[in-house]
Every structure is written in C-alpha cells, then in structure tokens.
Design an enzyme around this catalytic site. Sequence first.
Site, PDB file in Angstrom:
ATOM      1  N   GLU A 175       0.820  -1.201   0.000  1.00  0.00           N
ATOM      2  CA  GLU A 175       0.000   0.000   0.000  1.00  0.00           C
ATOM      3  C   GLU A 175       0.863   1.264   0.000  1.00  0.00           C
ATOM      4  OE1 GLU A 175      -2.042  -2.939   2.908  1.00  0.00           O
ATOM      5  OE2 GLU A 175      -0.057  -2.616   2.004  1.00  0.00           O
ATOM      6  N   ALA A 213      14.759 -49.826   4.391  1.00  0.00           N
ATOM      7  CA  ALA A 213      16.129 -50.276   4.122  1.00  0.00           C
ATOM      8  C   ALA A 213      16.183 -51.791   4.262  1.00  0.00           C
ATOM      9  CB  ALA A 213      17.111 -49.621   5.089  1.00  0.00           C
ATOM     10  N   ALA A 214      17.231 -52.370   3.705  1.00  0.00           N
ATOM     11  CA  ALA A 214      17.452 -53.810   3.862  1.00  0.00           C
ATOM     12  C   ALA A 214      18.015 -54.091   5.258  1.00  0.00           C
ATOM     13  CB  ALA A 214      18.422 -54.302   2.787  1.00  0.00           C
ATOM     14  N   ALA A 215      18.118 -55.368   5.603  1.00  0.00           N
ATOM     15  CA  ALA A 215      18.565 -55.747   6.946  1.00  0.00           C
ATOM     16  C   ALA A 215      19.945 -55.207   7.273  1.00  0.00           C
ATOM     17  CB  ALA A 215      18.547 -57.267   7.089  1.00  0.00           C
ATOM     18  N   ARG A 233      11.770 -30.967  -2.813  1.00  0.00           N
ATOM     19  CA  ARG A 233      12.752 -30.329  -1.934  1.00  0.00           C
ATOM     20  C   ARG A 233      12.916 -28.858  -2.313  1.00  0.00           C
ATOM     21  NH1 ARG A 233      18.251 -33.970  -1.397  1.00  0.00           N
ATOM     22  NH2 ARG A 233      17.405 -35.765  -0.234  1.00  0.00           N
ATOM     23  N   LEU A 261      21.596 -32.661   1.513  1.00  0.00           N
ATOM     24  CA  LEU A 261      20.321 -31.977   1.738  1.00  0.00           C
ATOM     25  C   LEU A 261      20.090 -30.843   0.744  1.00  0.00           C
ATOM     26  CD1 LEU A 261      20.094 -31.914   5.646  1.00  0.00           C
ATOM     27  CD2 LEU A 261      19.383 -33.686   4.035  1.00  0.00           C
ATOM     28  N   ARG A 295      18.612 -31.170  -6.463  1.00  0.00           N
ATOM     29  CA  ARG A 295      19.453 -31.295  -7.658  1.00  0.00           C
ATOM     30  C   ARG A 295      18.638 -31.788  -8.847  1.00  0.00           C
ATOM     31  NH1 ARG A 295      21.681 -33.729  -3.410  1.00  0.00           N
ATOM     32  NH2 ARG A 295      21.345 -35.828  -4.218  1.00  0.00           N
ATOM     33  N   ALA A 330      10.691 -38.705  11.715  1.00  0.00           N
ATOM     34  CA  ALA A 330       9.335 -38.818  11.162  1.00  0.00           C
ATOM     35  C   ALA A 330       8.379 -39.384  12.200  1.00  0.00           C
ATOM     36  CB  ALA A 330       9.352 -39.702   9.920  1.00  0.00           C
TER      37      ALA A 330
END
Length: 348
Positions: A60, A170-172, A192, A212, A215, A281
């Site tokens: 304004e 994830a895997a073991a 992101r 982080l 890209r 999370a």
Amino acid sequence: MTTVDEQHGADASAMRRALELAELGPARGVNPRVGCVVLSPAGEILAEGWHRGAGTAHAEVDALSKLAPGAARGATAVVTLEPCNHTGRTGPCAVALVEAGVARVVYAVADPGDHSSGGADRLRAAGVEVVPGVLADEVEAMLDDWLFAARRHRPRVIVKWAASLDGRAAAADGTSQWITGAGARADVHRRRSAADAIAVGTGTVLADDPSLTARDDRGHLLEAQPVPVVFGHRAVPADAAVRRHPNPPIFPTGDDLAADLEELQRRGIRSLFVEGGPTLASALLAADLVDELLVYVAPALLGGPRLAVGDLGIPTIADARRFRFAAVERLGDDVLLVAHPTTHPGGN
C-alpha cells in the site's frame, strides 16, 4: 452511476492485477507477498505497488509513494491482504491509507497475524468503507504456505519416505540406495526445491552424510535450495556435507518439537520437508505435527526390521492415525501416495 454488479466487477479486475503484482515479491521469508492497486473514483488505475521483502515498503505504501500529495483522496485501494495495523520496520498501512485520504479499501484475505491484524477495523473507525473477501480463494491459494504458517505459528510439515511394498525403508544391513527409481528421486528433488527447509535427524547426518540439496538429473543444484535443518544433540562434524550447503544449517535440539517448529516459523520457514530415517518422522507423527505424507512405494520386498516408521505409541487399532489419500501418482515403476490427516494436526 456505477451499479453494484459493475462495482464488484471492477473490484475483481483490480484484485487480479493486485495478485499479479504480489507474485513479483519474494516467495520465501517472514513476510507475505502482497500487491496493491489504487483506483480513482472513476475506476482508473492511479498507482500500483507490491512488497519486495522484509524491511521494504508494504504494498500500500509502495503504491501511495508513486502519487503526488492529495492524489489518493477519495480513491479506492485494492489489496490482496488486509492492510496491517502495527508498527514494525514500517508503519501501519491502515494509517497510511487514512492519512492519504483513501475513501474505500477492498481486500481479499484477513491478516492472521497476532500483532498485524485489525487494519480493517481501524479503517472503518476512520470512516473508510471496507470491502473484504474479494477473490479470497485465489489469494488464499497464492499465500497458502504463508497463511498456514501465520495461522498455525509453525511451518507446514511434509514427511517423506521411500519404502518397499512391505513397508521397509532399508534392507537388513541398512542399505537403502536405491529403493525407488529415477522418476521418484527426481520428484523428491523437485519437492525439496519447493520447500523452504529440509529436515533430518543427526543420526541420518552421521550415518549417510547427506548434502540436503535439491538437484537435477545431472546432479546440478536447482536454483531454489531449502534451508537444511538437523534435529538432535549429537555434534555434526565440521566436514559434514550439510555444512557446505548453499544455505547455513539450523540445529534445533528436537527436545520440544512444537517449540522448535515455532522458532523455524519465526525465522521465515513456512514449509518443512522431512526426510531421513524413521526416528524424526515417527516423533513428528506421534506429536500430531504432520500435515502431509509423501510415501514413495517401490514394487519390491525386503522383509526384516527396517520399517519406514517406528513406534507411534498406538496400543490398539481403534487408536490408529487415519489419513486420507489426496493423490496417487505413477512415477516409472514406483507409486507416490500423498496423504493428509483426516483431522487437522494439533500442536502449535
């Protein structure tokens, strides 16, 4: 004489122009993007203005500054956001409009600020005609993240994870690159870039040393980069990739997530994109501080203990946290599930 319908049409037309002006301002930071159009009593555009960021003239005042003294007397100011009613780095816009002799103010959305609201009442008290709500839906959409953060006193929290069909992140042995394919990863980087900040816990930083950054598919930095936020007490090494981020990182303790989010909002962060392992999370989910889930599901099975989400303190199915699907997208061989809480999260 101008009819009511003609007046409404002129107000809406000027508001659309004010929206265009608002979009010229910075999309990130503490302040909202605001545009203003000053109309003569005959409906002609006398001046235009917009807010260019913290410490600069509000829309304004920017518009009024382009007019000779007295030229705004009897005019209508059309503004995307209710004129402010407080003194910060600049004075109250409501007062500036009154002092300029503006006779009528049209705005789209009420200012939700604890200290800046009340401009409409101040204008009415000074005898100015005030018309709220013009093109409110369109302005709400443009100011979505800023309004959310201002009303909730915290950023919008978007939690993302990638998982197998059986919910494993994830895997073991802890390996997780890559559960999903290139299309899903490109979508993550796009999101992101759209967020004000990206968050992980110190565990993720120490285990994976993520940059982080956002890209493109060639690994080049996108123009807009989220501010890195690392929650936790453990020290982040001086040579960690996050310390080479284009934006200086922020290191909240995570002891009080609601307070940490309030501080991020005070720093101008409106949206927080949460990545990393399940600890952060899960803590945000358990605290009812999540506004959107982005779950990238790969057509694979991993088994084992590495779940995408940890304990949420839910003892029985009746207490399950319920979400609704807002979108389902196919990304190559993967699927993105976008979900929102069925009841809005609590916590300020």
